[in-house]
Design a protein around this motif. Structure first.
Motif, PDB file in Angstrom:
ATOM      1  N   LYS A 293      -3.166   0.249  -2.218  1.00  0.00           N
ATOM      2  CA  LYS A 293      -2.815  -0.647  -2.611  1.00  0.00           C
ATOM      3  C   LYS A 293      -1.664  -1.080  -3.083  1.00  0.00           C
TER       4      LYS A 293
ATOM      5  N   SER B  35      -7.474  -2.610  -4.065  1.00  0.00           N
ATOM      6  CA  SER B  35      -8.215  -1.323  -3.866  1.00  0.00           C
ATOM      7  C   SER B  35      -9.409  -0.658  -4.768  1.00  0.00           C
ATOM      8  N   VAL B  36     -10.738  -0.297  -3.862  1.00  0.00           N
ATOM      9  CA  VAL B  36     -11.939  -0.525  -4.655  1.00  0.00           C
ATOM     10  C   VAL B  36     -12.659   0.306  -4.241  1.00  0.00           C
ATOM     11  N   GLY B  37     -13.361   1.576  -5.099  1.00  0.00           N
ATOM     12  CA  GLY B  37     -13.621   2.402  -4.971  1.00  0.00           C
ATOM     13  C   GLY B  37     -15.537   2.409  -5.497  1.00  0.00           C
TER      14      GLY B  37
ATOM     15  N   PRO C 280      -6.315   5.186  -0.294  1.00  0.00           N
ATOM     16  CA  PRO C 280      -6.518   3.820  -1.201  1.00  0.00           C
ATOM     17  C   PRO C 280      -5.585   3.406  -1.690  1.00  0.00           C
TER      18      PRO C 280
ATOM     19  N   SER D 132      -5.607   5.539  -7.689  1.00  0.00           N
ATOM     20  CA  SER D 132      -5.943   5.588  -6.794  1.00  0.00           C
ATOM     21  C   SER D 132      -6.647   3.696  -6.268  1.00  0.00           C
ATOM     22  N   TRP D 133      -7.041   2.856  -7.605  1.00  0.00           N
ATOM     23  CA  TRP D 133      -7.528   2.381  -7.258  1.00  0.00           C
ATOM     24  C   TRP D 133      -6.733   0.542  -7.583  1.00  0.00           C
TER      25      TRP D 133
ATOM     26  N   TYR E   2     -12.729   2.172 -10.835  1.00  0.00           N
ATOM     27  CA  TYR E   2     -14.081   3.070  -9.495  1.00  0.00           C
ATOM     28  C   TYR E   2     -15.337   2.663 -10.757  1.00  0.00           C
TER      29      TYR E   2
END
Length: 501
Positions: free
Chosen positions: A114, A120-122, A110, A140-141, A145
């Motif tokens: 991004k 980027s969405v978790g 992710p 990562s997001w 999150y």
């Protein structure tokens, strides 16, 4: 133009049309503790098939029927496939260790998207939660999150290993995965109007223990449909280190009353085994229904042709085979997991490959499918290399599912502080060496010392891995050949053609 020429023409045409398309979104779906239990794997699973949504997705995807995780435990497996690096590179072998603290500041799937212009969405369980991911790897997001909570079902965490929840209770207290699905659909609607490509990761907790699911899914699977394992005994001549006493299941109060030791060649009562298997399959059906809801929302938003869809289970699972439960082994049931990838324009009519693939292959494949800058192969020492991969893009298999590919897939599992089981799967065999392990700062097997145990299973004659042939005289040549493959590792050009250079 002959038949082969026509097929070749349409393959080239499909690739050309795909390349001309706009940048694709990515929907990244993960299930927890999910063995291959969908229709396309028929013959490999031992339970009833109740996964209509995954079956439909499979018919539009490339399905990797022989996909293997690098470590059959949630934290190490996710740290591995989300970074595209193997456990001896991430240095994660448990549920507490954070790869950025012990392995390196590695770019994740992710995070890579991004960094290349994606939102980027978790949602749900992507990384293993808590300290092992610094609380869901915030870097990562693009957005916070989303972590779902369901305290009502967690107040007595180990009281029951499974439960079919009545609708009236769910209306007041939704199950965790229901909340994840609801949030995923909400996020899809937000992302669809944002005018930017997105990477949406949705991680479902089921069918992980405890097996919680709506009552109706149990009703759909009568006890008469559930078989007992035909091999509820340890493999003949199995080394002690190959075993796991499945404490993860025995800790539940409804299982603890049977005083099961978890030792080899012991088992739970038949009715308990059937109930657990039935509950697991019900949890699978429940998870499948939620995948269907998310896919339906994607379709309603007219995004199916603009979105790459990836679905994996984070590793396999034992359901009483060999008398084993859960994971934590190098047996086929634990390291073999489902993997499918839907790429509009390339997999529309479904592709099935029986080639050996590994979960570290997922990162470079998604990058290639989205037409982002390709990942380079990691050097042997990659602690300070933020972006690279120890896998191989599977994109060529979409147009040539039986073409030249890897000769082996590698996995491992640790026993205590100083023993590691390294296993290699070929088309015919699974070969495993339980060896001394040099930890920090080396993180490598010590093959110079005598082995603690050796296993060899012939998957042509013994797909259930019931008889260890490692010390049979007629298998001396096979052992020598597989030992060479295992010790040479994934970087060997003989084992993995095209991986280097």
């Amino acid at each position: 133009m002959d038949g082969n020429s026509i097929v070749g023409f349409y393959i080239l045409l499909s690739i050309a049309l795909y390349v001309q398309g706009a940048k694709k979104n990515v929907l990244f779906l993960v299930a927890d503790d999910f063995r291959p239990n969908i229709g396309v794997y028929q013959g490999l699973n031992l339970g009833p098939n109740h996964t209509p949504n995954l079956d439909t997705l499979a018919s539009q995807s490339m399905v990797m029927k022989q996909a293997y995780v690098q470590y059959a435990v949630c934290g190490p497996s996710r740290s591995s496939f989300l970074t595209g690096r193997r456990p001896d590179t991430t240095h994660v072998y448990d549920l507490e260790t954070y790869f950025r603290n012990v392995g390196g500041n590695f770019t994740t799937i992710p995070q890579y998207f991004k960094n290349h212009g994606y939102t980027s969405v978790g949602i749900g369980k992507i990384f293993h939660p808590g300290l092992s991911s610094n609380y869901d790897d915030p870097i990562s997001w693009s957005k916070n999150y989303h972590v779902s909570q369901a305290h009502h079902y967690g107040h007595s965490r180990h009281s029951h290993s499974w439960r079919a929840v009545p609708d009236i209770e769910r209306q007041q207290f939704p199950l965790v995965d229901e909340m994840i699905s609801t949030q995923a659909k909400k996020s899809l609607n937000e992302l669809a109007t944002a005018g930017q490509p997105f990477f949406l990761a949705v991680g479902f907790h089921k069918p992980h223990l405890p097996f919680l699911f709506p009552q109706k899914f149990l009703s759909d699977i009568p006890v008469s449909m559930v078989d007992l394992p035909t091999n509820a005994y340890a493999p003949v001549d199995m080394p002690d280190k190959a075993w796991n006493n499945y404490a993860e299941l025995r800790v539940f109060n409804d299982i603890a009353v049977f005083n099961a030791t978890g030792n080899p060649n012991t088992t739970l009562p038949d009715n308990v085994v059937k109930d657990l298997r039935r509950a697991y399959f019900s949890a699978v059906s429940y998870m499948d229904s939620l995948v269907g809801e998310v896919l339906s929302e994607l379709k309603n938003l007219n995004l199916m042709n603009d979105t790459i869809i990836s679905f994996v289970g984070d590793h396999g699972y034992s359901l009483g085979e060999h008398g084993l439960w859960t994971k934590h082994t190098t047996f086929e049931d634990a390291v073999h997991a489902p993997m499918m990838l839907r790429v509009p324009g390339l997999t529309d009519h479904g592709v099935v490959t029986n080639q050996l693939v590994e979960f570290v292959d997922l990162f470079p494949t998604l990058v290639d499918a989205a037409r982002l800058p390709k990942l380079k192969i990691c050097p042997e020492e990659s602690t300070h290399v933020s972006v690279c991969t120890e896998g191989k893009s599977m994109l060529p298999l979409m147009t040539s599912p039986n073409g030249p590919w890897k000769m082996a897939a590698f996995s491992q599992n640790k026993r205590g502080k100083g023993i590691m089981g390294y296993t290699v799967r070929t088309d015919q065999y699974r070969y495993t060496e339980w060896t001394r392990f040099n930890g920090a700062p080396v993180f490598k097997p010590n093959y110079s010392r005598s082995l603690v145990g050796v296993e060899l299973y012939d998957h042509v004659k013994d797909p259930q891995e019931n008889v260890n042939l490692a010390h049979h005289h007629d298998k001396t040549d096979a052992v020598a050949s597989l030992k060479k493959i295992l010790h040479s590792g994934w970087r060997s050009k003989d084992t993995n053609p095209g991986i280097i250079g």
